[in-house]
Write an enzyme that holds these catalytic residues in place. Structure first.
Site, PDB file in Angstrom:
ATOM      1  N   LEU A   1       0.881  -1.164   0.000  1.00 58.30           N
ATOM      2  CA  LEU A   1       0.000   0.000   0.000  1.00 58.30           C
ATOM      3  C   LEU A   1       0.918   1.214   0.000  1.00 58.30           C
ATOM      4  O   LEU A   1       1.764   1.348   0.879  1.00 58.30           O
ATOM      5  CB  LEU A   1      -0.892  -0.022   1.247  1.00 58.30           C
ATOM      6  CG  LEU A   1      -2.132   0.860   1.288  1.00 58.30           C
ATOM      7  CD1 LEU A   1      -3.038   0.616   0.088  1.00 58.30           C
ATOM      8  CD2 LEU A   1      -2.904   0.632   2.573  1.00 58.30           C
ATOM      9  N   ASP A   2       0.803   2.086  -1.006  1.00 57.16           N
ATOM     10  CA  ASP A   2       1.702   3.237  -1.144  1.00 57.16           C
ATOM     11  C   ASP A   2       1.795   4.035   0.155  1.00 57.16           C
ATOM     12  O   ASP A   2       0.805   4.155   0.886  1.00 57.16           O
ATOM     13  CB  ASP A   2       1.224   4.164  -2.264  1.00 57.16           C
ATOM     14  CG  ASP A   2       1.456   3.569  -3.648  1.00 57.16           C
ATOM     15  OD1 ASP A   2       2.203   2.581  -3.750  1.00 57.16           O
ATOM     16  OD2 ASP A   2       0.899   4.100  -4.628  1.00 57.16           O
ATOM     17  N   PRO A   3       2.970   4.629   0.435  1.00 54.73           N
ATOM     18  CA  PRO A   3       3.140   5.409   1.668  1.00 54.73           C
ATOM     19  C   PRO A   3       2.083   6.496   1.876  1.00 54.73           C
ATOM     20  O   PRO A   3       1.639   6.716   2.999  1.00 54.73           O
ATOM     21  CB  PRO A   3       4.536   6.027   1.491  1.00 54.73           C
ATOM     22  CG  PRO A   3       5.261   5.061   0.614  1.00 54.73           C
ATOM     23  CD  PRO A   3       4.230   4.522  -0.322  1.00 54.73           C
TER      24      PRO A   3
ATOM     25  N   VAL B   1      -0.942   6.477   1.014  1.00 52.88           N
ATOM     26  CA  VAL B   1      -2.299   5.919   1.106  1.00 52.88           C
ATOM     27  C   VAL B   1      -2.496   5.313   2.494  1.00 52.88           C
ATOM     28  O   VAL B   1      -1.646   4.585   2.993  1.00 52.88           O
ATOM     29  CB  VAL B   1      -2.523   4.830   0.033  1.00 52.88           C
ATOM     30  CG1 VAL B   1      -3.945   4.278   0.118  1.00 52.88           C
ATOM     31  CG2 VAL B   1      -2.248   5.394  -1.357  1.00 52.88           C
TER      32      VAL B   1
END
Length: 309
Positions: free
Chosen positions: A38-40, A42
């Site tokens: 999960l992207d930083p 997000v």
């Protein structure tokens, strides 16, 4: 030993690996693994497998994901989200009607092709795309097939300062880049765009309401009640077909035996899996169609019990 799936509410600014590191430290266990990056920037649902549950990571990454996203139309960025530098700007002179927006969103529902963004962990030529991007190199990326199961606007469209922004919810397959989706929605409406906010609200049937924060995990760890807050392996695998076996077969499964295929699974393709349950209700293994022997099934994963259990 602690076994199960922790539903973590990941905060913005942390990588998925940061979360795994902190969970290991809080719970004093090395057997911890996340179920997909999960992207930083997000926040939201990040299922983390602990103990025996680390064996089922690959079966949780394939689950569909639900996101609450915000798109800002009027300029695009290097990263396709709010953290990047502006690369193209085209002021929106007049409000875009919500009917036009909804019609554009509808065109993305179904199976579509998507080109992954340069700032992503997709590997090409043995190197991650974001590594090329940081060197200022843009390379050609092959498109990938993704599925948008549902997409709909959830707020009115706000027109201000030459931009239009609105929120939408999307239920999509694994590997979908919602920021790229936002860019493509903008293109469909005739403008550069980017994703200005994103939160993952669901992963499979796991929801944000069920999640706990790292601070809450510290508290329940001190209280000794971590087990009460974990999703059992049996529930985590409820998206797989269920095969309930008797004690005789259970002893064979424990030893990784090949078993006759029940008629109900005769239609199985090579990639299909079934969760095998003992009479006690414990999930013992995950079985698959035997690749070379007809009408037989073999273990894809044995979920052994801990020695102390």
């Amino acid at each position: 030993m602690i076994n199960g799936v922790l539903l973590l509410h990941k905060e913005r600014g942390m990588t998925s690996h940061d979360c795994v590191f902190k969970v290991r430290k809080i719970l004093h266990t090395k057997k911890v693994g996340h179920t997909g990056t999960l992207d930083p920037e997000v926040s939201g649902v990040l299922p983390i497998c602990i103990g025996r549950a680390t064996k089922i990571v690959e079966y949780l990454t394939d689950k569909s994901k639900t996101y609450d996203a915000e798109i800002t139309i009027g300029f695009s960025t290097t990263t396709e989200d709010q953290t990047g530098e502006i690369v193209e700007e085209k002021k929106v002179q007049n409000p875009i009607s919500e009917e036009e927006i909804d019609a554009a969103l509808k065109q993305f529902q179904g199976t579509i092709e998507q080109i992954p963004p340069m700032f992503s962990a997709v590997k090409i030529g043995g190197k991650k795309l974001y590594e090329y991007a940081r060197e200022g190199i843009e390379i050609e990326r092959p498109s990938r097939e993704i599925s948008i199961h549902r997409i709909e606007r959830t707020t009115p469209a706000l027109f201000e300062n030459g931009t239009v922004s609105f929120r939408f919810t999307v239920l999509c397959s694994k590997g979908t880049y919602v920021r790229t989706l936002a860019v493509d929605i903008g293109k469909k409406l005739g403008f550069p765009a980017h994703m200005s906010h994103l939160i993952r609200t669901g992963s499979g049937d796991f929801t944000l309401d069920e999640c706990i924060t790292l601070d809450e995990l510290r508290d329940i760890s001190e209280e000794g009640t971590v087990d009460e807050h974990l999703v059992p392996i049996e529930r985590a695998l409820n998206h797989l077909p269920k095969w309930e076996i008797n004690d005789t077969l259970a002893s064979k499964v424990e030893n990784g035996a090949v078993l006759p295929m029940p008629d109900e699974f005769a239609h199985f393709a090579e990639e299909d899996r079934v969760a095998v349950f003992a009479p006690s209700g414990r999930c013992m293994a995950i079985y698959m169609k035997h690749p070379t022997k007809q009408n037989l099934m073999k273990p894809a994963k044995i979920l052994s019990q801990d020695k102390q259990s």
